[in-house]
Structures are given as structure tokens and as C-alpha cells.
Design an enzyme around this catalytic site. Structure first.
Site, PDB file in Angstrom:
ATOM      1  N   SER A 163      16.300 -26.583  24.494  1.00 16.14           N
ATOM      2  CA  SER A 163      17.284 -27.058  23.530  1.00 16.14           C
ATOM      3  C   SER A 163      16.892 -28.429  22.985  1.00 16.14           C
ATOM      4  O   SER A 163      15.838 -28.575  22.387  1.00 16.14           O
ATOM      5  CB  SER A 163      18.680 -27.061  24.168  1.00 16.14           C
ATOM      6  OG  SER A 163      19.681 -27.219  23.193  1.00 16.14           O
ATOM      7  N   ASP A 262      21.465 -16.357  20.231  1.00 10.11           N
ATOM      8  CA  ASP A 262      21.487 -17.802  20.044  1.00 10.11           C
ATOM      9  C   ASP A 262      21.589 -18.140  18.563  1.00 10.11           C
ATOM     10  O   ASP A 262      20.805 -17.640  17.745  1.00 10.11           O
ATOM     11  CB  ASP A 262      20.223 -18.409  20.651  1.00 10.11           C
ATOM     12  CG  ASP A 262      20.218 -19.926  20.657  1.00 10.11           C
ATOM     13  OD1 ASP A 262      21.228 -20.533  20.246  1.00 10.11           O
ATOM     14  OD2 ASP A 262      19.200 -20.502  21.086  1.00 10.11           O
TER      15      ASP A 262
END
Length: 319
Positions: A163, A262
């Protein structure tokens, strides 16, 4: 009229955090810190903490006392605002990866926003990378860490993260492509897992309306409110007009890990396409996991899909 003891909210990013006008921050997503695992002859992975630069080192069990291992500088996720290399979540994941990849890992502690706005985290990451590379020098102004000095393979240095940590890893690879590292050490490879990139023009499943209200947009603004170019700053949008050429990335190979559900998937795909179009001389590989969401493998390392993804990362490092 509010009482003197009532704190006034400046920015509300619930359920992640709240920033108050007095500069204090309440963080709501966290896992408790855990101690490192001391070195022991029977330990599969030993770990210890470092003070300068701060972080946690992981050393898998050696097959011989002179064994050299790949080195991975790992940057945790959390939108630049939450997370810690000492947390139980991060510790379990990195311990698992170190064992699977037979890799010496430095899990870097970087300063968090909003108390320390970007580019503080990028600066800390670069300092950590230079510190590791400095271990190849005969003379240093610090005491070398014996794990790194004795067992690190400086021809196999990787940067990686999940991330926001993957965002940091990308930016380290960009910088390492142009700025020299101590001892003329080079990055060998990069692992970007569910990278946090964003931009003003929606891609894939990103929201098409009210994008300025999206959590990922607001978190970047909180972390780097004076970023030149705002949400299209090259550090958050590496495929924006005017961003550094991706052909200048350091390293010889890259692995990008994405998940079907995602919201960042589409931009990750666009990033990979941009790298391929750029003429970068390295090899870029992509693995996409069906039916999973953002950084699922960090939260549950024992699921079958998580195990497979970690094995894929390990194979990338070891081959």
C-alpha cells in the site's frame, strides 16, 4: 460554546483517524506492538530492533555461519498515517516472508503524518536505504550491524512494501535510478504490493464523482497538503504528465501484486503498463489474486491465497 476541555476536530478521517486543532491525533486502526524474537539456535527467524535508523531486522536461520542472504528493505502500509514495523500485524507478516524467502529483512520505521508531513517518510526511507548500503564501506561513522555486514548480499538488495509502503518503495526505486548510493550499491529489485497510487482522472473502479471526498484522496491531502501538483504529484501519481520517466527506475526486475476487489487495482495495472511503455530495461511481472481485497495477505497470512502470494514474493526474491 465548547468547554475549554473539548478538543475541536480539524480533519475527520474516521474510521482511520481524527486530527484535532491542537495537533493531536487519535488513531483507530492499529495492532499492538510486540517484542522482537531473540536469536536462538532453534529459531526459524530471529529479530531485533535498531535505533538509528529505527526499525526491526529479521534474520532467518542460517545453513552455515558465512551464508549470504538477499536484503529486503520493507516499508509498511497505512496511508502514511498509521502502522508500525513493531506491530503484531507487521511482525507476523515480515517474519513469515523472511522465513519463506530466506531473506534478511529490514522493516523500516518512518515518521507518520499528519504530525510529520510528507516528504518526511520518503526522507526516512532514503536514509535507511543509504544506511544499509553503507555497510559495504570499509570505514563508516557508525557501528555496522553484524547481521547486515556478515550475512547481507549487497548484490541482491530489494525495496518493497504494501500500500503506502509500496508507494514509498516505488519512490525509492525512482530516486535510486538517478542518485548514487554508498559504495555504488544498486537496487536489484522492487516489490510493490497493492501500491497506493492515485490521481485526478479516475481509473478502473475508482469513483467517478466526488473524488475529493474519497478516503484515499483525503488521506494524501492530509499527509502532504502542500504537495506540488496536489493529487497528481508524481509521488502519488507516477503516470501523471510531468512525472519522472519510469524508464529511470533503479533495479533489474519488479513484481507488482494486485487483488481483484481492491479499488487500487486499476491504477496498479495502469502503472505496470506505464513501466512497460517507458522502455525500462528491467523485467516487470504482475500477479493478481482473484476474489481478494487490499493487502489481504497482511491481515491473514495463513489463508491459502495469502500463502501462495507470499510464496510468489519469496520466489521473486530468491530467483
Amino acid at each position: 460554546m465548547a468547554s475549554p476541555t473539548t478538543k475541536q476536530i480539524l480533519t475527520d478521517l474516521s474510521p482511520v483517524l481524527k486530527l484535532y486543532t491542537d495537533g493531536t491525533v487519535d488513531r483507530f486502526i492499529f495492532s499492538p506492538d510486540v517484542p522482537p524474537s531473540p536469536q536462538h539456535p532453534t529459531a526459524a527467524v530471529s529479530s531485533k530492533d535498531t535505533a538509528t535508523p529505527p526499525g526491526r531486522l529479521y534474520l532467518p536461520k542460517l545453513t552455515n555461519p558465512t551464508q549470504k542472504l538477499p536484503i529486503l528493505l520493507y516499508f509498511h502500509g497505512g496511508g502514511f498515517c498509521i502502522g508500525s514495523p513493531f506491530s503484531s500485524l507487521c511482525h507476523r507478516y515480515i517474519e513469515t516472508l523472511s522465513l519463506s524467502a530466506k531473506t534478511l529483512i529490514i522493516s523500516v520505521k518512518y515518521r507518520l503524518a499528519p504530525e510529520h508531513r510528507l516528504p518526511a517518510a520518503y526522507d526516512d526511507a532514503w536514509t535507511a536505504l543509504k544506511w544499509v548500503c553503507s555497510h559495504v564501506l570499509d570505514q563508516t561513522d557508525f557501528d555496522k550491524d553484524p547481521w547486515i555486514a556478515n550475512h547481507g548480499d549487497f548484490g541482491k538488495i530489494y525495496v518493497g512494501g504494501d500500500s503506502a509502503g509500496a508507494n514509498i518503495a516505488h519512490n525509492m526505486a525512482i530516486r535510486a535510478g538517478s542518485d548514487p548510493l554508498p559504495g555504488n550499491v544498486k537496487i536489484f529489485g522492487t516489490i510493490l504490493s497493492h501500491p497506493y497510487f492515485w490521481g485526478s482522472n479516475p481509473i478502473g473502479s475508482e469513483p467517478k464523482e466526488d473524488i475529493e471526498q474519497h478516503m484515499l484522496y483525503r488521506m494524501w491531502v492530509l499527509a502532504y497538503p502542500d504537495a506540488p501538483g496536489g493529487i497528481d504529484n508524481p509521488m502519488i501519481n507516477p503516470i501523471a504528465d510531468g512525472a519522472p520517466m519510469l524508464s529511470g527506475l533503479g533495479g533489474l526486475k519488479m513484481l507488482v501484486c494486485l487483488s481483484e476487489k481492491d479499488v487500487l487495482r486499476g491504477r496498479g495495472v495502469a502503472y505496470v503498463e506505464g513501466v512497460k511503455r517507458s522502455g525500462w530495461k528491467g523485467d516487470v511481472a504482475v500477479v493478481e489474486v482473484e476474489g481478494e481485497d487490499h493487502c489481504f495477505h497482511v491481515y491473514d497470512t495463513e489463508s491459502e491465497k495469502a500463502k501462495n502470494l507470499i510464496k510468489r514474493m519469496a520466489s521473486f526474491i530468491s530467483n
